[in-house]
Design a protein around this motif. Structure first.
Motif, PDB file in Angstrom:
ATOM      1  N   LEU A  54       0.819  -1.216   0.000  1.00  0.00           N
ATOM      2  CA  LEU A  54       0.000   0.000   0.000  1.00  0.00           C
ATOM      3  C   LEU A  54       0.850   1.263   0.000  1.00  0.00           C
ATOM      4  O   LEU A  54       0.304   2.365  -0.086  1.00  0.00           O
ATOM      5  N   TYR A  68      -0.320   6.411  -1.095  1.00  0.00           N
ATOM      6  CA  TYR A  68      -0.811   5.426  -0.131  1.00  0.00           C
ATOM      7  C   TYR A  68      -2.119   4.851  -0.639  1.00  0.00           C
ATOM      8  O   TYR A  68      -3.045   5.585  -0.959  1.00  0.00           O
ATOM      9  N   GLY A  69      -2.187   3.514  -0.751  1.00  0.00           N
ATOM     10  CA  GLY A  69      -3.436   2.860  -1.123  1.00  0.00           C
ATOM     11  C   GLY A  69      -3.277   1.897  -2.274  1.00  0.00           C
ATOM     12  O   GLY A  69      -2.177   1.622  -2.760  1.00  0.00           O
ATOM     13  N   ASP A  70      -4.415   1.374  -2.712  1.00  0.00           N
ATOM     14  CA  ASP A  70      -4.480   0.504  -3.894  1.00  0.00           C
ATOM     15  C   ASP A  70      -4.666   1.388  -5.117  1.00  0.00           C
ATOM     16  O   ASP A  70      -5.735   1.972  -5.317  1.00  0.00           O
ATOM     17  N   GLU A 492      -7.403  -4.550   6.592  1.00  0.00           N
ATOM     18  CA  GLU A 492      -7.593  -3.763   5.381  1.00  0.00           C
ATOM     19  C   GLU A 492      -9.010  -3.967   4.860  1.00  0.00           C
ATOM     20  O   GLU A 492      -9.655  -4.985   5.135  1.00  0.00           O
TER      21      GLU A 492
END
Length: 618
Positions: A54, A68-70, A492
Motif C-alpha cells: 500500500l 498510499y493505497g491501492d 484492510e
C-alpha cells in the motif's frame, strides 16, 4: 493504522525536520505499527506508514511521488527502466512529461503527494470517490498535510483551535463533511480533488469527475453480461491474492460480493455477520440465507450492550473527527472476527445503493417529484394554498396525509431530503446555547447540500440524488466508518463496487434502470435475479444499525456512560443544559430509537473531546 503525512516549509531548520516528521508519523502507525518510510528533501519532509503493497514511493530528478493505497493506471504505457509493479515510478516519470494531467489516468483507492521541485509545486490528490481522507493546513511559508488530523497537530506550527461550525455540522450530518473539519485551520480535500501549493498560494480543482450518460439505451442482456464481468474483475482486483473475506449483512450488495468472491477464488468465501438481540434490528436470518446459498465459510457474532460499552472509547480514539455513525461498532466487531481468523482484507459492499439506486429515499423523493408535474398555475395558485390551510393535527387521516404530502413536496431539492433531519426537528435554538449560536451559521449545511447537489449536472432526479450521496453518504460517512473501524481491528478493507470501471458503468445506465417508478435497483436486481436468492432480492433494506437507544432503556452500563458523558458535556457550553435533561428524562422514554440517536451524537462528541483534546494538552 496507515497513511501519509508531511509538510513543505522554507523556514524549518534542517536539524528539526527529522524530529518533527517522526512526531507526525506516530498517529499513523499508532494502532498497528505499520512500517514507515521517510523522505526529507530540501524544504519538504514526508512519510508513509503502511504495509509494503500500500506504500508507493519514488523519486526521479526533481519529482518525488508518494502514494498510499491501492492504485493503478487505467491505461499503462510501457516505459524503459521502470519496474512494472512500481506505480509511483510510472507516475513520477509521466509527471515529468505531462504534469498533473496524468492524475486523470489513476484508478483505485488512494491519496497521492507529488513534489515537483522544478515547477516549485506541491500537489496533493485523493481518488474520485474519496475513499480516504486527506487534510491540509496552510502555515507561514508552507503547507502541512496528512491523512489524519492529529498527525497535522503534531507539527509545531499546527493550530488546534476547534471550529464551532464543524461541531454544528456534526450534529446536522452526524459527521463533518469535507471540505471542513473539526479544527478551524484544517480543511479536507473533496473527492477527486487536486490541491496545488505554489509560491505560497493554494489552488484546488477537480482532476476527475464522473459524468452521467443518461440517454445511452442498450439491450438489457448486453448490460447484464458486462455487469457480471465487471463484478468478477473488480472482486478479483480487490482480493489481490491476499487472505480475504467479506462483510455479509444479508443485503443485496454484501450477498453479491460473497457469491462472486466464492466464484473468483474457487473456494468458499469467508463471510462475517453481526447480529443483535433486539427486535427489528437483527438481520442474521438473511445473512444465513446468503451463506447457505453460496456455501460460504460463515462466521457470526452477536454484539451486546457490554460490547458497546467496551468499544466506545476505542471508536472515539480511532476517529480523528467527531463521528456519529453508531454502526462503526458492529463494523469493528466484524473486522475483529476476520482478523482473528487470520485474514488480511475484507470486502465491503458500500456503494451499491449509491451507484444503482438502492436507498428508500430515492423512491420517496420520486413520489414527491410527481407533484411538480401539475401545471404551476394550478399547483401554486390553487392546490398548495388550499391544502396547506387544512389543520395539521385534526381532521380525517386522509386530509392530514394530503397536507403532509404537499408540505414536503413544495420544499425544493435537495432540502426536501432533510425534512426529517434530527436537528431540524428539535430546532437549532432549543439544542444549542446562546453563546455557541453566535459562533456559527445555521444555514451553512443547507448551502453545502445545495452546492453539491447542483454540481452533478445530471438532468434526472435519481442521478442528482446519487451524486449527492457519493459525497455525503459515501465519502463523508460510510467509507470513513468502515475504513476506520477496520483499521481499529488492523484489517484492510476494499470496496469492489467503487471500482473505476463499475462507477463508469453505473453512470452510463439510463435513470429508469436505477429507479423504475418506485422500484429501487431495477437493473441491479434483474441482472442478479438468477444469482441471488429470491429472499435477498425482495428483502427490505436494513444494514448494521446499532440498537443503542433501545438498549439504553435497560442496560446499566450504557446508562452510566451516557449520563456521565452528557453531564460532562454541559461544561463545554455547547448544548443547552435543559435540552440534555429533557432528552434523557423525557424524549428517550417517548421514542427510544429516534431520540437515542441524539444521545449517541452527544456522547461521542464528549468522548472525542476526552480522547483527543485531552491528549493534545498532555
Amino acid at each position: 493504522m496507515s497513511g501519509i503525512c508531511g509538510w513543505l516549509e522554507t523556514d524549518c531548520a534542517a536539524s528539526e525536520r527529522r524530529q518533527i516528521i517522526e512526531r507526525m508519523t506516530k498517529p499513523l502507525a499508532g494502532f498497528d505499527n505499520s512500517p514507515i518510510q521517510t523522505v526529507i528533501k530540501g524544504d519538504c519532509a514526508l512519510a508513509i506508514a503502511a504495509a509494503p503493497h500500500l506504500a508507493h514511493l519514488y523519486e526521479v530528478d526533481d519529482v518525488l511521488v508518494a502514494i498510499y493505497g491501492d492504485v493503478r493506471f487505467k491505461q499503462t504505457t510501457p516505459q524503459a527502466n521502470i519496474p512494472a509493479d512500481n506505480v509511483a515510478a510510472v507516475l513520477a516519470n509521466q509527471w515529468r512529461q505531462r504534469g498533473k494531467a496524468i492524475l486523470a489516468n489513476l484508478a483505485g483507492e488512494f491519496v497521492c503527494c507529488v513534489l515537483d521541485r522544478k515547477a516549485g509545486e506541491l500537489n496533493l490528490a485523493i481518488d474520485p470517490m474519496g475513499t480516504r481522507t486527506f487534510y491540509y493546513q496552510p502555515i507561514r511559508n508552507g503547507l502541512l498535510f496528512a491523512t489524519r488530523a492529529d498527525s497535522i497537530l503534531a507539527h509545531p506550527q499546527a493550530i488546534a483551535d476547534i471550529n464551532p461550525q464543524g461541531i454544528f455540522n456534526y450534529f446536522y450530518f452526524h459527521m463533518i463533511p469535507s471540505p471542513d473539519s473539526i479544527y478551524q485551520a484544517q480543511k479536507k480535500l473533496l473527492p477527486g480533488e487536486l490541491l496545488t501549493f505554489a509560491r505560497g498560494q493554494i489552488q484546488c480543482e477537480h482532476y476527475a469527475q464522473t459524468r452521467f450518460n443518461e440517454t445511452n439505451e442498450r439491450p438489457l442482456p448486453e448490460l447484464k453480461q458486462e455487469f457480471l464481468a465487471l463484478l468478477k474483475s473488480s472482486v478479483s482486483e480487490a482480493a489481490q491474492n491476499q487472505q480475504v473475506g467479506a462483510f455479509l449483512s444479508g443485503g443485496t450488495d454484501s450477498s453479491t460480493l460473497a457469491g462472486i468472491l466464492t466464484e473468483v477464488t474457487g473456494k468458499p468465501a469467508k463471510t462475517y455477520s453481526i447480529g443483535f438481540e433486539a427486535e427489528g434490528y437483527d438481520e442474521m436470518s438473511y445473512a444465513r440465507i446468503a451463506a447457505r446459498h453460496f456455501s460460504t465459510d460463515h462466521h457470526e457474532y452477536y454484539v451486546t450492550p457490554d460490547d458497546v460499552v467496551a468499544a466506545i472509547p476505542r471508536i472515539a480514539s480511532i476517529f480523528d473527527q467527531p463521528f456519529g455513525n453508531a454502526s462503526a461498532i458492529p463494523a469493528y466487531y466484524c473486522a475483529r472476527m476476520a482478523k482473528q481468523d487470520g485474514l488480511d482484507r475484507l470486502l465491503g459492499g458500500d456503494g451499491g445503493d449509491e451507484l444503482f439506486g438502492g436507498n428508500t429515499r430515492y423512491a420517496k423523493q420520486y413520489i414527491f417529484s410527481l407533484y411538480e408535474r401539475i401545471p404551476a398555475w394550478l399547483r401554486n395558485g390553487v392546490i398548495t394554498p388550499l391544502v396547506l390551510s387544512l389543520p395539521s393535527e385534526s381532521g380525517p387521516a386522509l386530509t392530514k396525509k394530503a397536507r403532509s404530502y404537499v408540505a414536503q413536496a413544495t420544499v425544493p431539492m435537495p432540502h426536501r431530503m432533510e425534512t426529517y433531519n434530527l436537528l431540524v426537528r428539535y430546532g437549532v435554538n432549543s439544542v444549542f446555547s446562546d453563546e455557541f449560536l453566535t459562533q456559527i451559521r445555521p444555514e451553512y449545511p443547507a448551502d453545502l447540500l445545495e452546492q453539491t447537489y447542483n454540481e452533478s449536472r445530471a438532468s434526472s432526479l435519481i442521478n442528482r440524488m446519487l451524486a449527492h450521496d457519493w459525497k455525503f453518504t459515501l465519502a463523508d460517512n460510510d467509507l470513513p466508518k468502515v475504513v476506520q473501524a477496520c483499521q481499529l481491528a488492523n484489517m484492510e478493507v476494499a470496496f469492489p463496487f467503487l471500482n473505476h470501471e463499475m462507477v463508469t458503468f453505473s453512470a452510463g445506465l439510463t435513470p429508469q434502470l436505477k429507479l423504475k417508478g418506485t422500484q429501487l435497483r431495477y437493473f441491479f436486481k434483474e441482472a442478479l435475479r438468477d444469482f441471488l436468492p429470491d429472499e435477498i432480492i425482495t428483502k427490505q433494506k436494513q444494514g448494521f444499525g446499532l440498537p443503542f437507544g433501545v438498549w439504553l432503556q435497560n442496560d446499566k452500563g450504557l446508562k452510566e456512560i451516557a449520563a456521565d458523558s452528557l453531564h460532562d458535556l454541559k461544561s463545554r457550553h455547547i448544548i443547552r443544559d435543559g435540552f440534555i435533561d429533557t432528552l434523557l428524562n423525557q424524549h428517550l422514554h417517548e421514542h427510544a430509537s429516534y431520540h437515542g440517536t441524539m444521545v449517541w451524537l452527544l456522547m461521542m462528541l464528549e468522548y472525542w473531546h476526552k480522547q483527543h483534546i485531552a491528549t493534545q494538552n498532555t
